[in-house]
Design a protein around this motif. Structure first.
Motif, PDB file in Angstrom:
ATOM      1  N   GLY A   1      23.717  -9.878  -5.943  1.00 43.25           N
ATOM      2  CA  GLY A   1      22.436  -9.422  -6.469  1.00 43.25           C
ATOM      3  C   GLY A   1      21.662  -8.560  -5.498  1.00 43.25           C
ATOM      4  N   LYS A   2      20.473  -8.171  -5.933  1.00 46.31           N
ATOM      5  CA  LYS A   2      19.616  -7.238  -5.198  1.00 46.31           C
ATOM      6  C   LYS A   2      19.210  -7.780  -3.825  1.00 46.31           C
ATOM      7  N   THR A   3      18.888  -6.829  -2.917  1.00 52.72           N
ATOM      8  CA  THR A   3      18.391  -7.205  -1.592  1.00 52.72           C
ATOM      9  C   THR A   3      17.159  -6.357  -1.256  1.00 52.72           C
ATOM     10  N   ARG A   4      16.393  -6.863  -0.319  1.00 50.70           N
ATOM     11  CA  ARG A   4      15.324  -6.083   0.318  1.00 50.70           C
ATOM     12  C   ARG A   4      15.704  -6.009   1.790  1.00 50.70           C
ATOM     13  N   ASP A   5      15.688  -4.785   2.336  1.00 45.93           N
ATOM     14  CA  ASP A   5      16.182  -4.548   3.687  1.00 45.93           C
ATOM     15  C   ASP A   5      15.177  -3.747   4.505  1.00 45.93           C
ATOM     16  N   PHE A   6      15.243  -3.921   5.823  1.00 49.43           N
ATOM     17  CA  PHE A   6      14.402  -3.158   6.741  1.00 49.43           C
ATOM     18  C   PHE A   6      15.289  -2.203   7.527  1.00 49.43           C
ATOM     19  N   ASN A   7      14.827  -0.964   7.681  1.00 50.11           N
ATOM     20  CA  ASN A   7      15.556   0.052   8.441  1.00 50.11           C
ATOM     21  C   ASN A   7      14.679   0.610   9.547  1.00 50.11           C
TER      22      ASN A   7
ATOM     23  N   ASP B   1       0.810  -1.221   0.000  1.00 46.27           N
ATOM     24  CA  ASP B   1       0.000   0.000   0.000  1.00 46.27           C
ATOM     25  C   ASP B   1       0.846   1.275   0.000  1.00 46.27           C
ATOM     26  N   ILE B   2       2.160   1.135   0.145  1.00 49.24           N
ATOM     27  CA  ILE B   2       3.039   2.295   0.271  1.00 49.24           C
ATOM     28  C   ILE B   2       3.790   2.521  -1.041  1.00 49.24           C
ATOM     29  N   PRO B   3       3.723   3.731  -1.611  1.00 44.24           N
ATOM     30  CA  PRO B   3       4.451   3.998  -2.850  1.00 44.24           C
ATOM     31  C   PRO B   3       5.965   3.990  -2.623  1.00 44.24           C
ATOM     32  N   ALA B   4       6.684   3.550  -3.640  1.00 48.94           N
ATOM     33  CA  ALA B   4       8.147   3.509  -3.583  1.00 48.94           C
ATOM     34  C   ALA B   4       8.715   4.864  -3.975  1.00 48.94           C
ATOM     35  N   THR B   5       9.695   5.337  -3.216  1.00 52.17           N
ATOM     36  CA  THR B   5      10.386   6.582  -3.522  1.00 52.17           C
ATOM     37  C   THR B   5      11.785   6.240  -4.041  1.00 52.17           C
ATOM     38  N   PRO B   6      12.089   6.584  -5.303  1.00 55.15           N
ATOM     39  CA  PRO B   6      13.423   6.278  -5.852  1.00 55.15           C
ATOM     40  C   PRO B   6      14.508   7.090  -5.141  1.00 55.15           C
ATOM     41  N   TRP B   7      15.678   6.464  -4.982  1.00 55.06           N
ATOM     42  CA  TRP B   7      16.822   7.157  -4.398  1.00 55.06           C
ATOM     43  C   TRP B   7      17.399   8.129  -5.417  1.00 55.06           C
ATOM     44  N   ARG B   8      17.989   9.196  -4.906  1.00 54.24           N
ATOM     45  CA  ARG B   8      18.620  10.185  -5.795  1.00 54.24           C
ATOM     46  C   ARG B   8      19.776   9.584  -6.587  1.00 54.24           C
TER      47      ARG B   8
ATOM     48  N   ASP C   1      14.490  -1.510  -1.271  1.00 57.32           N
ATOM     49  CA  ASP C   1      14.938  -2.461  -2.292  1.00 57.32           C
ATOM     50  C   ASP C   1      16.223  -1.891  -2.872  1.00 57.32           C
ATOM     51  N   VAL C   2      17.332  -2.605  -2.641  1.00 58.19           N
ATOM     52  CA  VAL C   2      18.651  -2.138  -3.075  1.00 58.19           C
ATOM     53  C   VAL C   2      19.015  -2.858  -4.370  1.00 58.19           C
TER      54      VAL C   2
ATOM     55  N   GLY D   1      20.190   3.930  -6.899  1.00 56.50           N
ATOM     56  CA  GLY D   1      20.570   2.604  -6.419  1.00 56.50           C
ATOM     57  C   GLY D   1      19.448   1.758  -5.857  1.00 56.50           C
ATOM     58  N   GLY D   2      18.238   2.329  -5.744  1.00 59.42           N
ATOM     59  CA  GLY D   2      17.139   1.560  -5.196  1.00 59.42           C
ATOM     60  C   GLY D   2      15.941   2.439  -4.890  1.00 59.42           C
ATOM     61  N   VAL D   3      15.020   1.890  -4.116  1.00 56.19           N
ATOM     62  CA  VAL D   3      13.820   2.617  -3.698  1.00 56.19           C
ATOM     63  C   VAL D   3      13.543   2.338  -2.228  1.00 56.19           C
ATOM     64  N   THR D   4      12.837   3.258  -1.590  1.00 59.56           N
ATOM     65  CA  THR D   4      12.442   3.110  -0.183  1.00 59.56           C
ATOM     66  C   THR D   4      10.935   3.273  -0.060  1.00 59.56           C
ATOM     67  N   ARG D   5      10.348   2.459   0.819  1.00 55.65           N
ATOM     68  CA  ARG D   5       8.940   2.617   1.197  1.00 55.65           C
ATOM     69  C   ARG D   5       8.906   2.932   2.689  1.00 55.65           C
ATOM     70  N   GLU D   6       8.450   4.132   3.029  1.00 56.24           N
ATOM     71  CA  GLU D   6       8.382   4.561   4.426  1.00 56.24           C
ATOM     72  C   GLU D   6       7.079   4.046   5.031  1.00 56.24           C
ATOM     73  N   LEU D   7       7.194   3.051   5.906  1.00 54.69           N
ATOM     74  CA  LEU D   7       6.019   2.398   6.485  1.00 54.69           C
ATOM     75  C   LEU D   7       5.410   3.171   7.638  1.00 54.69           C
ATOM     76  N   ALA D   8       6.238   3.721   8.497  1.00 50.78           N
ATOM     77  CA  ALA D   8       5.724   4.411   9.679  1.00 50.78           C
ATOM     78  C   ALA D   8       6.738   5.430  10.166  1.00 50.78           C
ATOM     79  N   MET D   9       6.220   6.573  10.612  1.00 54.87           N
ATOM     80  CA  MET D   9       7.030   7.623  11.218  1.00 54.87           C
ATOM     81  C   MET D   9       6.237   8.191  12.381  1.00 54.87           C
TER      82      MET D   9
END
Length: 192
Positions: free
Chosen positions: A107-113, A16-23, A49-50, A26-34
């Motif tokens: 290869g590519k990874t999916r990571d949690f921050n 449900d969260i749109p992906a924001t491309p990195w400047r 997603d790296v 190198g990948g995209v981030t989805r901000e789940l909660a702030m």
């Protein structure tokens, strides 16, 4: 941010969260909660997603937790100290302001921050591969991110079931017993 609320839980589905491309491309981030809000957060949880190796963005005054969810893993160089991080290893804790380079292992990874502003309270992140239990006795924000399997959370007598790629978080103001059963989830705590 799309989120539902179930008996005090905030529920956020990755899809449900749109992906924001990195400047740097190198990948995209989805901000789940702030919290408390996107403009001035004390903590932030996101999935990245790296796609290619490169430097991490610096976050001054931020303590950072990093966990690989999918892929072969990464080799991080944090202020000159190497750290190999895979989906089988404990999450890595480091200073978000440190010069950090990331080399993809295979290869590519999916990571949690999880990022926590210094002074906002102590934090921790652990992998749940099976069963996990915690007794809370102080005000904290807790979160569970199911990534590889469904997760069942027992909060005192309340049962919450999470599908993969779903985050649940809430603030606990008193004592509570929490049990989590999952074959691939992250448990997080942030002191208030």
């Amino acid at each position: 941010m799309n989120s539902g609320n179930s008996s005090g839980w905030n529920i956020v589905r990755l899809d449900d969260i749109p992906a924001t491309p990195w400047r740097n491309g190198g990948g995209v981030t989805r901000e789940l909660a702030m919290w408390p809000d996107a403009g001035d957060w004390a903590w932030r949880m996101s999935v990245a997603d790296v796609d290619k190796s490169g430097p991490f963005s610096k976050f001054e005054g931020i303590d950072r937790w990093f966990a690989v969810l999918e892929g072969a893993g990464v080799q991080l160089d944090v202020a000159g100290v190497p750290h190999r991080v895979t989906s089988a290893e404990a999450p890595l804790f480091f200073d978000g302001a440190a010069e950090t380079g990331c080399e993809l292992v295979d290869g590519k990874t999916r990571d949690f921050n999880l990022m926590v502003r210094r002074g906002s309270g102590a934090s921790r992140m652990v992998r749940v591969e099976g069963r996990f239990s915690e007794t809370l006795d102080a005000m904290k924000t807790i979160a569970i991110y199911a990534y590889k399997s469904r997760a069942t959370v027992l909060f005192d007598e309340e049962v919450l079931r999470l599908e993969p790629a779903t985050l649940a978080w809430r603030t606990v103001t008193g004592s509570a017993a929490v049990r989590v059963a999952a074959q691939g989830a992250l448990w997080m705590e942030i002191s208030a």
